[in-house]
Design an enzyme around this catalytic site. Structure first.
Site, mmCIF file in Angstrom:
data_model
loop_
_atom_site.group_PDB
_atom_site.id
_atom_site.type_symbol
_atom_site.label_atom_id
_atom_site.label_comp_id
_atom_site.label_asym_id
_atom_site.label_seq_id
_atom_site.Cartn_x
_atom_site.Cartn_y
_atom_site.Cartn_z
ATOM 1 N N TYR A 197 -0.792 0.027 10.227
ATOM 2 C CA TYR A 197 -1.133 -0.528 9.021
ATOM 3 C C TYR A 197 -0.002 -0.456 7.885
ATOM 4 O O TYR A 197 0.824 -1.492 7.579
ATOM 5 C CB TYR A 197 -2.487 -0.007 8.301
ATOM 6 C CG TYR A 197 -2.793 -0.685 6.921
ATOM 7 C CD1 TYR A 197 -3.527 -1.603 6.929
ATOM 8 C CD2 TYR A 197 -2.486 0.298 5.785
ATOM 9 C CE1 TYR A 197 -3.679 -2.184 5.653
ATOM 10 C CE2 TYR A 197 -2.658 -0.200 4.768
ATOM 11 C CZ TYR A 197 -3.585 -1.552 4.495
ATOM 12 O OH TYR A 197 -3.686 -1.928 3.312
ATOM 13 N N LYS A 241 2.821 -3.288 6.494
ATOM 14 C CA LYS A 241 2.789 -3.466 5.109
ATOM 15 C C LYS A 241 4.491 -3.347 4.751
ATOM 16 O O LYS A 241 4.939 -4.043 3.941
ATOM 17 C CB LYS A 241 2.052 -2.452 4.177
ATOM 18 C CG LYS A 241 0.650 -2.939 4.333
ATOM 19 C CD LYS A 241 0.254 -4.037 3.547
ATOM 20 C CE LYS A 241 -1.295 -4.358 3.302
ATOM 21 N NZ LYS A 241 -1.723 -5.971 2.802
ATOM 22 N N SER A 262 0.851 -1.075 -0.003
ATOM 23 C CA SER A 262 0.007 -0.048 0.144
ATOM 24 C C SER A 262 0.849 1.229 -0.119
ATOM 25 O O SER A 262 2.013 1.253 0.483
ATOM 26 C CB SER A 262 -0.923 0.075 1.236
ATOM 27 O OG SER A 262 -1.476 1.183 1.662
#
Lengths: 327, 327
Positions: free
Chosen positions: B151, B155, B127
């Site tokens: 998050y 990633k 992402s």
């Protein structure tokens, strides 16, 4: 102030302990207690009048981290790691010790934070192995993470964890991306990068040393003394203005092997230089080509980290710290 | 060819499945078997004549990964993750699913590789959240990892693992750093970034939509169709010349909200635009300021990844794929 050093029996750990004992303080605060931990028993520091706890323990074993922080040390120096070569040979061990061990520590501190508001400073030693070729020279602070070893990958991952746990407010972390340490005291070792130190340290005491690469190989160095200085500065500096990017490429000295040798000549004379025996080694030359030639380290310098400006200084630091001040 | 899709019930997973069924092949090879997995039961694909296995499972539960690769799928699409907001709210869950789940998968494949030489292609969705402000525009391929969410940290860590496991030869991995997907089909959702899609999708069907930021907010977009195209290209391209840097910022479209709105006007007329209601939201504006305005994506473009060149195209793709081809 209570200081915990994890990895205290290693070279940097011992030098850091000596410095803390010599200073008697960390920044403005007296050191009242030292907890020294390693997988092999750390030695009791000589001349320290405060309380000392020596522990043997493996951070990657469940429960070790909780035990180490049970007495809530104010500052934690996390220096423990298995080295690059071993992490490459033993994949599981590298990830277990270098990644899981660090995550256990961070999670134990997080749990303590959530329980009683514990909020230590954590100074973590990272490495220039978080980058790998092809690399620009100098490498800017904003260059991406491109490790070419499992060790470098593990250090890069721990850097990311350190930043995130700090951003979330679980502790106040700073990652110190150390240059290659030169001159590494002690005996020549089998590390592929050992020659950078060997070709200076051995001739300084009249011994032969083998140089396996060509004179134009450029690399990124700092003395053990400066490395300890980085850790002390990282433990005492004001981090409130540093923001969320908590991993800093330290300043250092970018030099070719030829420049190292000329510094040796200036400090120790022609005779020392003749003790360097050239034995080109294809494998080591190939590995070298992937290593960092030097960093810009703009941010770290602005934040007050300092290192040697010449290899003459690095050699003189070694003579002062390891050889009693003279040849 | 046997394809495993982990996270098959999500929006991208469903669109990827549809595309594979429609093509009947991945690259030149017919798709004989599809294994679809998610924490909620994935739907059986309509019109697929090959073998289908539907699984409900949590990758972060011990043993799940081993079970999923027991039949040795040739290609693994790993799309499963909990989203940014949830990973920020539930720290443990985010690390467990987004980091540990991925590591379990990689380690299960590594064990299988060591047992019988298993060597699948793994396509992992990363992402743009791996970077956070301050950011240059456009963001170069060599920009460092600066996540400002847990998050994004998870990633980024998985990207590093993917590169290292690939370098070690355990599997052939590629990380696809997806732009924000726009126009996201379905209902408006609570994600802070939802408005980028809402302000187009809702007016296209005569519904009102709320715009919480100013027109000059710039962000990085791609259509669901292009996102699936990236995954297919990642699964079929020749990776032998890509080298060890296996995570690629995908191409996309950098556009301001104002440019989105003008594209809507061109495609759907003034009336659609009047359905956008401006309700400035300080919190969302603040979050937006940290998001990526756009990437150079030079390397991905050179490697054959392609995306839309205008927002008109993105809107038309939505009309074709979601609204039966006309307004």
């Amino acid at each position: 102030m209570h200081i915990l050093i994890i990895g205290a029996a290693g070279m940097v750990g011992r030098k850091l302990t000596e410095r803390l004992v010599r200073d008697g303080a960390l920044g403005a605060k007296p050191v009242k207690k030292l907890t020294l931990v390693d997988v092999v028993a750390p030695q009791a520091p000589v001349g320290f009048t405060g309380e000392v706890t020596l522990e043997t323990g493996d951070l990657s074993a469940p429960g070790t981290a909780e035990k180490l922080i049970a007495t809530r040390p104010d500052v934690i120096f996390h220096l423990a790691a298995i080295v690059s070569g071993e992490a490459e040979l033993d994949f599981d061990k590298g990830y277990r010790i270098n990644l899981d061990g660090t995550r256990f520590l961070f999670d134990a501190v997080r749990a303590a934070h959530n329980t009683d508001g514990y909020f230590p400073r954590i100074v973590f030693t990272s490495s220039i192995a978080v980058v790998g070729a092809p690399l620009p020279f100098p490498i800017p602070d904003e260059f991406h993470l491109t490790p070419l070893t499992s060790y470098g990958t593990q250090k890069a991952i721990c850097e990311l964890l350190l930043s995130d746990y700090t951003r979330r407010g679980f502790f106040d972390g700073i990652g110190i991306r150390l240059p290659t340490i030169c001159i590494r005291p002690g005996k020549p070792n089998a590390a592929a990068s050992g020659f950078f130190s060997n070709i200076l340290r051995e001739p300084l005491v009249g011994q032969e040393a083998v140089l396996p690469v060509s004179d134009d190989v450029r690399h990124w160095h700092t003395s053990p003394r400066s490395a300890v200085g980085f850790l002390i500065h990282g433990a005492t500096m004001d981090l409130s203005t540093v923001g969320p990017r908590r991993n800093l490429s330290m300043p250092g000295l970018s030099a070719t092997v030829g420049e190292q040798i000329e510094a040796l000549r200036r400090v120790a004379g022609d005779k020392a230089v003749t003790l360097i025996r050239r034995e080109p080694n294809e494998m080591i030359m190939k590995m070298c080509a992937g290593w960092a030639p030097g960093f810009e380290a703009k941010r770290a310098r602005e934040l007050g980290f300092t290192a040697e400006a010449s290899f003459d200084e690095i050699i003189r630091a070694h003579i002062e710290d390891e050889l009693g001040g003279s040849l």
